[in-house]
Scaffold this motif. Structure first.
Motif, PDB file in Angstrom:
ATOM      1  N   GLN A  55      36.065  39.156  32.448  1.00  0.00           N
ATOM      2  CA  GLN A  55      36.650  40.465  32.756  1.00  0.00           C
ATOM      3  C   GLN A  55      36.467  41.368  31.525  1.00  0.00           C
ATOM      4  O   GLN A  55      36.842  40.994  30.419  1.00  0.00           O
ATOM      5  N   GLU A  92      36.939  38.950  28.560  1.00  0.00           N
ATOM      6  CA  GLU A  92      37.781  37.750  28.502  1.00  0.00           C
ATOM      7  C   GLU A  92      37.269  36.724  29.507  1.00  0.00           C
ATOM      8  O   GLU A  92      37.046  37.039  30.681  1.00  0.00           O
ATOM      9  N   ARG A 119      37.781  29.474  36.497  1.00  0.00           N
ATOM     10  CA  ARG A 119      37.910  29.377  37.954  1.00  0.00           C
ATOM     11  C   ARG A 119      37.481  27.985  38.373  1.00  0.00           C
ATOM     12  O   ARG A 119      36.648  27.361  37.715  1.00  0.00           O
ATOM     13  N   ASP A 173      48.227  36.866  22.889  1.00  0.00           N
ATOM     14  CA  ASP A 173      48.183  37.141  24.332  1.00  0.00           C
ATOM     15  C   ASP A 173      49.600  37.338  24.876  1.00  0.00           C
ATOM     16  O   ASP A 173      50.562  36.845  24.305  1.00  0.00           O
ATOM     17  N   ARG A 193      50.893  42.315  30.926  1.00  0.00           N
ATOM     18  CA  ARG A 193      50.669  43.080  32.148  1.00  0.00           C
ATOM     19  C   ARG A 193      51.933  43.710  32.726  1.00  0.00           C
ATOM     20  O   ARG A 193      51.928  44.815  33.252  1.00  0.00           O
ATOM     21  N   GLU A 248      45.616  49.116  36.301  1.00  0.00           N
ATOM     22  CA  GLU A 248      44.971  49.120  37.616  1.00  0.00           C
ATOM     23  C   GLU A 248      44.601  50.524  38.082  1.00  0.00           C
ATOM     24  O   GLU A 248      43.545  50.757  38.655  1.00  0.00           O
ATOM     25  N   TYR A 308      42.042  45.680  36.446  1.00  0.00           N
ATOM     26  CA  TYR A 308      41.293  45.953  37.664  1.00  0.00           C
ATOM     27  C   TYR A 308      40.804  47.395  37.690  1.00  0.00           C
ATOM     28  O   TYR A 308      39.822  47.735  38.351  1.00  0.00           O
TER      29      TYR A 308
HETATM   30  P1  C2E Z   1      45.806  35.869  30.867  1.00  0.00           P
HETATM   31  O1  C2E Z   1      45.172  35.298  29.693  1.00  0.00           O
HETATM   32  O2  C2E Z   1      46.882  36.857  30.624  1.00  0.00           O
HETATM   33  O3  C2E Z   1      44.658  36.494  31.736  1.00  0.00           O
HETATM   34  C1  C2E Z   1      44.735  37.728  32.358  1.00  0.00           C
HETATM   35  C2  C2E Z   1      45.061  37.560  33.766  1.00  0.00           C
HETATM   36  O4  C2E Z   1      45.397  38.840  34.323  1.00  0.00           O
HETATM   37  C3  C2E Z   1      43.860  37.069  34.595  1.00  0.00           C
HETATM   38  O5  C2E Z   1      44.338  36.260  35.651  1.00  0.00           O
HETATM   39  C4  C2E Z   1      43.300  38.361  35.159  1.00  0.00           C
HETATM   40  O6  C2E Z   1      42.572  38.139  36.345  1.00  0.00           O
HETATM   41  C5  C2E Z   1      44.577  39.101  35.426  1.00  0.00           C
HETATM   42  N1  C2E Z   1      44.335  40.586  35.469  1.00  0.00           N
HETATM   43  C6  C2E Z   1      43.517  41.350  34.710  1.00  0.00           C
HETATM   44  N2  C2E Z   1      43.607  42.620  35.075  1.00  0.00           N
HETATM   45  C7  C2E Z   1      44.506  42.684  36.058  1.00  0.00           C
HETATM   46  C8  C2E Z   1      45.017  43.759  36.838  1.00  0.00           C
HETATM   47  O7  C2E Z   1      44.646  44.947  36.676  1.00  0.00           O
HETATM   48  N3  C2E Z   1      45.940  43.498  37.773  1.00  0.00           N
HETATM   49  C9  C2E Z   1      46.348  42.179  37.950  1.00  0.00           C
HETATM   50  N4  C2E Z   1      47.264  41.946  38.893  1.00  0.00           N
HETATM   51  N5  C2E Z   1      45.879  41.173  37.245  1.00  0.00           N
HETATM   52  C10 C2E Z   1      44.955  41.418  36.301  1.00  0.00           C
HETATM   53  P2  C2E Z   1      43.759  34.853  35.878  1.00  0.00           P
HETATM   54  O8  C2E Z   1      42.302  34.860  35.721  1.00  0.00           O
HETATM   55  O9  C2E Z   1      44.319  34.415  37.173  1.00  0.00           O
HETATM   56  O10 C2E Z   1      44.368  34.001  34.731  1.00  0.00           O
HETATM   57  C11 C2E Z   1      45.693  33.740  34.673  1.00  0.00           C
HETATM   58  C12 C2E Z   1      46.043  33.044  33.422  1.00  0.00           C
HETATM   59  O11 C2E Z   1      45.436  31.749  33.357  1.00  0.00           O
HETATM   60  C13 C2E Z   1      45.551  33.717  32.157  1.00  0.00           C
HETATM   61  O12 C2E Z   1      46.369  34.753  31.818  1.00  0.00           O
HETATM   62  C14 C2E Z   1      45.565  32.597  31.179  1.00  0.00           C
HETATM   63  O13 C2E Z   1      46.852  32.433  30.654  1.00  0.00           O
HETATM   64  C15 C2E Z   1      45.211  31.411  32.029  1.00  0.00           C
HETATM   65  N6  C2E Z   1      43.810  31.091  31.836  1.00  0.00           N
HETATM   66  C16 C2E Z   1      42.732  31.638  32.462  1.00  0.00           C
HETATM   67  N7  C2E Z   1      41.602  31.057  31.988  1.00  0.00           N
HETATM   68  C17 C2E Z   1      41.964  30.160  31.040  1.00  0.00           C
HETATM   69  C18 C2E Z   1      41.267  29.270  30.192  1.00  0.00           C
HETATM   70  O14 C2E Z   1      40.034  29.194  30.194  1.00  0.00           O
HETATM   71  N8  C2E Z   1      41.980  28.496  29.341  1.00  0.00           N
HETATM   72  C19 C2E Z   1      43.319  28.559  29.280  1.00  0.00           C
HETATM   73  N9  C2E Z   1      43.967  27.789  28.439  1.00  0.00           N
HETATM   74  N10 C2E Z   1      44.050  29.394  30.082  1.00  0.00           N
HETATM   75  C20 C2E Z   1      43.364  30.193  30.941  1.00  0.00           C
END
Ligand code: C2E
Ligand code: CA
Ligand code: CA
Length: 689
Positions: free
Chosen positions: A454, A468, A472, A588, A612, A648, A667
């Motif tokens: 992203q 970032e 998935r 973060d 967020r 967003e 987004y």
């Molecule tokens: P995070 O690090 O805070 O990642 C940002 C999350 O916010 C991502 O969700 C992203 O899709 C979401 N996001 C970004 N912009 C927007 C927006 O405008 N609106 C909304 N509603 N959401 C937005 P995602 O991909 O589902 O990831 C969730 C969490 O999972 C991440 O939060 C992170 O804590 C964890 N995560 C994701 N990938 C990894 C990884 O490779 N390793 C680890 N340890 N944790 C991960």
């Protein structure tokens, strides 16, 4: 019979049986010897009488024959010797009749003998007259006298003897009948005695067996109730020596089984360090409480226990846990149950409590734990995080209950909030989560994990400065699974340690490509607490950068506040090492925890991402606006790049631009996209810009 011993009872019973048998034999013997004697006596008597009657008859006939011969003998000289033998025969006959007379007979028999004696007298006279007539008047006259008088008398004499013997036979008959009756009586008597002996024997056997079987049955019942686990049952005192001993032995057995079982239960159910119930007991209590109504489960985890343990030694750590246990168990209401689940994790199960009271209770627990603890004259300040779940409304199963409590506890830890409710944590269908946990390992082997990117855009220039990496899972059946569904469990189970190296190498590989292509984009990777505390982590990063020839400044590592809190010293050391390596560091989810900017200021970090939740409707909500604005200002002063996450709408983007935010990710710019699409997207975006 009751109190006596089994042996004495048996001896008594057999003695009675023997006495009865003896009595039967003695009576029978006696009766039969009496009968035999009577028989002998009777037979003797009858034989003599018959003999005498026979003799009388015979000798009378004999004498008569001599007389007849006399009557035929003409010469006197020839008659003389005949007289002698005739007299002898007469005398013999008389003797027999005399014998009969003396022996005497009963009833009518007497009359016959009297008649016989009289007849004998008349016959004797007539006989004598015949003899005299022979000598005086001659044979003819004598013959006439004999025929007229003597012979008829002889005939009636013979008849009488026959009558006597006939009568004797009748008598004998009746006597035999009497004897038979006596024998029958004796038989009946013996049978009666034998029957009563049998009856008495049977009765005794029943009584004896009852007197033995009853207490044995009692003992069996006691043994059965002990076997069924009733250790408070009253063991009755046994009657008699043997039963007394048996019952006493059972009582001793009951007590020793009870104490042994208690010991075993203690071993199985009690945590040996703190004396609190252990996890096994907790599981039982929780299952029971869950099955029987409403209540609350609180999961409690000591904050920063690992560093305390490491710094002060395990003994101090153990004593600290004991103190915590004491504080938790102190003044515990009856509805509350406390257990140590292992490590620094405790649980409280509360039955049927009003939900309003829970917050107050959680706060009182925290207050009690936060009181300074003196260990080895050192003052220790401890803190804890509580995860609170209500049942039945928060979970459908005990497993879900525990998992949600765990999630709530993690949330409380992340936020440094002291406690958090499960309802605050977004939940997933439990069955899905469980199966996902099981499938994660295979997923890594089968290459089902993939990385989306992203973009992060600089607001002032509208240039994409970074991206970032977001994990998935391309699940064969479920499709694309977002990280929120499996990362928490990968962290809990430690499996994240296997995912992160793969993630880092993938992200670094992509970043190296972009770098070669001259995109000038910094790739960010998220890591977990376990990764940051991993002693090999910094080396891993260094080797990967080297292997892909990526300049360290092209990689950014995002860390949450909570990752810093579990073991701040080690975390800080690794951050220093990473910073020294030249890698960018980012805080973060800023604002969701309790880290203050004053704290962040001392960390070797370059970037701060505002959570967020604060960016959401920042243009409308004054409270969010205030937080974001002040954070931006402070970051500028601290020389930290500010990233607003989750922008967003255009209004939000405008607000952020107007308020001096440097970078946005959300987004509103782009959703996370597959890694392969990212360079093209960047090119197109630039083209748009
Ligand atoms: P995070 O690090 O805070 O990642 C940002 C999350 O916010 C991502 O969700 C992203 O899709 C979401 N996001 C970004 N912009 C927007 C927006 O405008 N609106 C909304 N509603 N959401 C937005 P995602 O991909 O589902 O990831 C969730 C969490 O999972 C991440 O939060 C992170 O804590 C964890 N995560 C994701 N990938 C990894 C990884 O490779 N390793 C680890 N340890 N944790 C991960
Ligand atoms: Ca992140
Ligand atoms: Ca974030």
């Amino acid at each position: 019979m009751k109190g006596s011993s089994i042996r004495s009872r048996l001896v008594m019973a057999f003695a009675v049986m023997l006495v009865l048998l003896l009595a039967v034999s003695v009576v029978a013997l006696h009766r039969f010897s009496v009968l035999t004697n009577a028989m002998h006596e009777f037979v003797d008597h009858q034989a003599r009488l018959a003999f005498l009657a026979q003799r009388a008859n015979q000798h009378a006939q004999n004498a008569a024959m001599h007389l007849l011969r006399l009557l035929q003998t003409r010469e006197r000289e020839q008659r003389v010797p005949l007289y002698a033998s005739m007299d002898a025969a007469l005398a013999d006959s008389d003797a027999a009749i005399g014998g009969l007379e003396r022996a005497g007979l009963m009833g009518d028999g007497d009359n016959n003998i009297r008649q016989l004696v009289e007849l004998r007298a008349h016959y004797g006279e007539s006989f004598q007259e015949t003899v005299e007539l022979i000598e005086i008047e001659g044979l003819l006259a004598a013959r006439r006298h004999f025929d007229d008088k003597t012979d008829p008398l002889l005939k009636s004499l013979l008849n009488t003897t026959l009558a006597i013997s006939g009568q004797q036979q009748d008598l004998m008959q009746s006597e035999v009948e009497q004897l038979e009756a006596a024998v029958a009586n004796a038989r009946i008597l013996v049978m009666l005695i034998a029957a009563s002996a049998l009856l008495a024997g049977g009765l005794l056997a029943v009584l004896i067996s009852r007197s033995i079987v009853r207490p044995v049955q009692k003992a069996v019942m006691v043994a059965e109730s002990i076997a069924a686990g009733d250790y408070v049952c009253q063991v009755p005192a046994g009657e008699g020596r043997e039963m007394g001993a048996l019952m006493q032995a059972l009582d001793v057995m009951r007590e020793s089984i009870a104490s042994r079982e208690q010991h075993i239960l203690k071993l199985a159910y009690v945590d040996s360090l703190t004396g609190l119930p252990n996890r096994t007991r907790f599981m039982e209590v929780l299952a029971d409480a869950f099955a029987h109504g409403q209540g609350v489960l609180i999961l409690l985890d000591i904050d920063r226990f690992a560093p305390i343990n490491n710094a002060l030694g395990y003994q101090v750590g153990d004593r600290m846990l004991q103190q915590v246990a004491l504080r938790l168990a102190q003044d515990l209401p009856e509805t509350h149950f406390v257990a140590r689940l292992g490590g620094d994790e405790f649980a409280i199960v509360i039955r049927g409590v009003g939900h309003e009271a829970i917050t107050a209770y959680a706060m009182s627990v925290l207050a009690r734990l936060r009181e300074p603890m003196m260990l080895d004259s050192q003052r220790l300040d401890i803190d804890a995080s509580l995860g609170i779940v209500r049942f039945p409304e928060d979970a459908l199963s005990v497993t879900a209950l525990q998992r949600r409590a765990d999630l709530a506890m993690s949330l409380a830890k992340r936020r440094h909030a002291g406690y958090a409710f499960a309802a605050d944590v977004a939940d997933e269908p439990p069955h899905e989560q469980l199966s996902l946990i099981g499938e994660m390992r295979d997923a890594l082997l089968r290459n089902e994990f993939t990385v989306y990117f992203q973009p992060k855009m600089e607001l002032a220039t509208r240039r994409i400065k970074g991206a970032e990496a977001l994990l998935r899972w391309r699940h064969p059946e479920r499709g694309l699974v977002p990280p929120g569904r499996f990362i928490p469990f990968a962290e809990q189970t430690g499996f994240i340690r296997e995912i992160t190296p793969w993630l880092l190498s993938t992200v670094i590989a992509h970043a190296a490509e972009w770098h070669k292509a001259g995109l000038g984009i910094v790739a960010s990777a998220n890591i977990s607490t376990l990764d940051l505390l991993n002693l090999d982590f910094v080396d891993q990063v260094r080797q990967l950068l080297h292997a892909h020839a990526l300049p360290p400044g092209q990689l950014c590592i995002e860390i949450t506040e909570s990752a810093l809190m579990d073991d701040p010293e080690l975390a800080l050391k690794h951050l220093d090492d990473l910073a020294a390596l030249g890698v960018k560091l980012s805080i973060d989810d800023y604002g969701s925890g309790q880290a203050s900017l004053a704290y962040v200021k001392n960390l070797p970090v370059h970037e701060l991402k505002i959570d967020r939740t604060f960016v959401d409707k920042v243009d409308q909500l004054p409270k969010n606006a205030a937080i974001v604005r002040s954070t931006i200002l402070l970051c500028r002063e601290l020389n930290l790049t500010v990233v607003a996450e989750g922008a967003e709408t255009q209004d939000e983007l405008d607000w952020l631009t107007n308020n001096g935010c440097e970078v946005v990710q959300g987004y509103g710019i782009a959703k996370p996209m597959p890694a392969e699409e990212f360079p093209r997207w960047v090119a197109a975006f630039k083209g748009n810009a």
